[in-house]
Design an enzyme around this catalytic site. Structure first.
Site, short mmCIF file in Angstrom:
data_model
loop_
_atom_site.label_atom_id
_atom_site.label_comp_id
_atom_site.label_asym_id
_atom_site.label_seq_id
_atom_site.Cartn_x
_atom_site.Cartn_y
_atom_site.Cartn_z
N TYR A 97 0.84 -1.20 0.00
CA TYR A 97 0.00 0.00 0.00
C TYR A 97 0.88 1.26 0.00
O TYR A 97 0.58 2.25 -0.66
CB TYR A 97 -0.90 -0.02 1.24
CG TYR A 97 -1.82 1.17 1.38
CD1 TYR A 97 -3.03 1.21 0.71
CD2 TYR A 97 -1.47 2.25 2.20
CE1 TYR A 97 -3.89 2.30 0.84
CE2 TYR A 97 -2.31 3.35 2.33
CZ TYR A 97 -3.52 3.36 1.65
OH TYR A 97 -4.36 4.44 1.79
N GLU A 185 9.61 -7.91 4.60
CA GLU A 185 9.75 -8.13 6.04
C GLU A 185 9.35 -9.53 6.48
O GLU A 185 9.65 -9.93 7.60
CB GLU A 185 8.92 -7.08 6.80
CG GLU A 185 7.40 -7.19 6.68
CD GLU A 185 6.82 -6.52 5.43
OE1 GLU A 185 7.58 -6.27 4.48
OE2 GLU A 185 5.61 -6.26 5.42
#
Ligand code: XMP
Length: 527
Positions: A97, A185
């Site tokens: 996003y 991540e």
């Protein structure tokens, strides 16, 4: 009024010069991004997504990461960032996003036609420099998105693609601004740490000098200075957080520390004795054990509603703690084991996101009327960092790796009425569950394992007689963050041993079941 003592921020001086800020757009991974950055020895904090560019300039981070989030940038209430942050000259990495926001702000095209992609994808790296230095030309990445970038502005260049995502990674031609559609991540992106490391080291110029060791030393020095000759009270629960707080304080102020352990009768088998022993082995400070089993059992008498149990336990705990604390002369400070996720989830962090998911209110949380100034040495740390710090401070592995235990204790695992007899049954079964999992070498491999006493009885047969007795449920979960969890796939032989031992050794139990529900939709605790 209790107030947080006016201490300087818990940021070591080395880190004060260098920190990365993660703007939180509501991603379940925002904390994970911060942890991954810290794992590269760069101090990192999470801030609100709508932090102003001016405030960012004041905080002077070496890099800014825009997290993912569940929204589409086209939704009317979609969280935005201050577009002026792209003009600050500070390196920016937009993830998922966050990348779509970069494109929306700087002239790209985000496609919200149905193109949901979730799971592993093969990514072809087309620009091997920059973020992709030392990353294989074909690398696996983890995708989790609805919208995706369909066109980039003149100022941007593509860096990587997948078969369905033409812009898996992009960079600005002149400015240090990057975007990744995938999630570097998560562990499902095996080379994600290299990509993040490239952003931190090559783009942001991180020196990678932030260390937990420095953190401990500087925190100890700061507490010493802050406390002076005053006395500090610390509540002990047997959990790792309060033990690490006590260890830091013992190191910082030694005999000026008084600890209070409230034995509410809802602790695990032998827990009070173990805490007292471990405590006296490791710290030479003043320990007060408040024996309050009868008081807690009285207030729980006849109560079966889980929320009511929690409420009564919370109140009684505060009363017991406060009356003991008032006996301790000269106490000015109260030390608490608040962790970073508690701070950001309660929205209490300066610049922290306002309304993310609320964690459990901790029964150990004490009210303002107690009149102490708060010391919260772990406010900037994640759970795994607290464990590492505990080991550095010399706490034994047994404390450091103990599974979490809820504040309301066994009361929320004793479904239905909480009586001494039922608690004893549960304690005995729980000790077998944990003991067998430890004996199988699986304690560290599971995140939380315990027994639950159900409020139902069922028919069984023992010898030649019919029985009508209690049921124990065994719960064991694996999780990183306790927000989501999977049930542990324990070996059948181990489950069989646990079941046989409980039925043979715990009087009044004739049936054992294994809980195979994940969170969500179930929770870890049964109440
Ligand atoms: P649930 O049951 O919500 O639990 O999946 C998530 C984690 O929180 C612990 N837990 C609590 N801890 N006070 C606490 O200090 C509480 O009231 C409480 N309720 C649940 C639970 O043991 C698990 O680790």
């Amino acid at each position: 009024m209790t107030k947080t003592a006016p201490a300087p921020p818990n940021v070591p001086s080395a880190a004060a010069a260098q920190r990365v800020l993660v703007l939180d757009f509501g991603s379940q991974y925002a904390q994970l991004i911060a942890r991954r950055v810290r794992e590269q020895n760069v101090y990192c904090e999470i801030v609100r997504h709508d932090i102003t560019a001016e405030r960012l300039k004041e905080l002077d981070p070496i890099g800014i990461i825009l997290s993912g989030g569940p929204n589409s940038v086209y939704e009317p209430d979609a969280p935005q960032c201050d577009a002026k942050l792209f003009e600050l000259g500070i390196p920016v990495l937009g993830i998922c996003y966050g990348m779509q926001l970069v494109c929306q702000a700087l002239g790209g095209k985000v496609d919200n036609t149905p193109s949901r992609e979730y799971g592993r994808a093969e990514c072809e790296v087309t620009d091997a420099g920059d973020l992709f230095a030392n990353v294989a030309a074909q690398t696996q990445v983890w995708m989790s998105h609805g919208d995706q970038v369909a066109g980039i502005a003149e100022d941007f260049l593509p860096m990587a693609r997948t078969s369905t995502c033409p812009y898996a990674a992009i960079k600005h031609r002149q400015l240090p601004i990057y975007g990744l559609q995938f999630h570097p991540e998560v562990t499902h992106t095996p080379e994600g740490a290299t990509v993040l490391g490239n952003f931190l080291n090559s783009v942001c110029g991180a020196n990678g000098t932030w260390k937990l060791g420095d953190f401990a030393e500087e925190t100890i020095a700061r507490i010493r200075q802050q406390v002076g000759d005053d006395r500090v009270i610390c509540g002990l629960s047997g959990g790792v957080d309060s033990a690490v707080v006590a260890a830091i304080l013992a190191e910082a102020i030694g005999e000026q520390l008084s600890c209070i352990l409230v034995d509410n009768g809802l602790l695990r088998l032998d827990e009070e004795r173990a805490v007292v022993e471990e405590f006296s082995d490791h710290f030479k400070t003043d320990l007060h054990v408040v024996k309050a089993e009868d008081r807690f059992l009285d207030v729980l008498d006849g109560v079966t509603d889980p929320q009511e149990k929690r409420r009564r336990i919370g109140h009684t705990f505060i009363e017991c703690f406060a009356s003991e604390a008032q006996k301790i002369e000269g106490a000015k400070y109260l030390a608490q084991g608040t962790l970073y996720p508690d701070v950001i989830e309660s929205g209490a962090a300066p610049d922290g996101p306002a309304d993310t998911i609320k964690l459990h209110h901790n029964v150990g949380g004490l009210p303002e009327e107690l009149g102490f100034d708060l010391i919260e040495p772990l406010r900037d740390l994640f759970k795994d960092e607290v464990r590492r710090l505990g080991l550095q401070l010399g706490l034994p592995e047994e404390i450091v790796w103990r599974h979490p235990f809820p504040g309301p204790g066994l009361a929320v695992r004793c479904l239905g009425e909480v009586t001494k007899g039922r608690l004893d049954t549960l304690r005995a079964a729980d000790a077998i569950v944990v003991g067998e999992i430890k004996a199988a070498g699986l304690y560290r491999a599971t995140s939380q394992s315990f027994a639950v006493l159900l409020p139902i009885q069922s028919v069984g047969v023992m010898g030649d007689s019919r029985t009508y007795e209690d049921t124990i449920a065994v719960r064991s979960v694996n999780t990183d963050d306790f927000m989501t969890a999977d049930w542990s796939h324990l070996p059948y032989e181990l489950l069989a041993r646990i079941s046989t031992r409980i039925i043979n050794e715990v009087q009044g139990v004739n049936r054992v079941v294994y809980d195979i529900s994940s969170k969500p939709p179930a929770t870890i605790e049964w109440e």
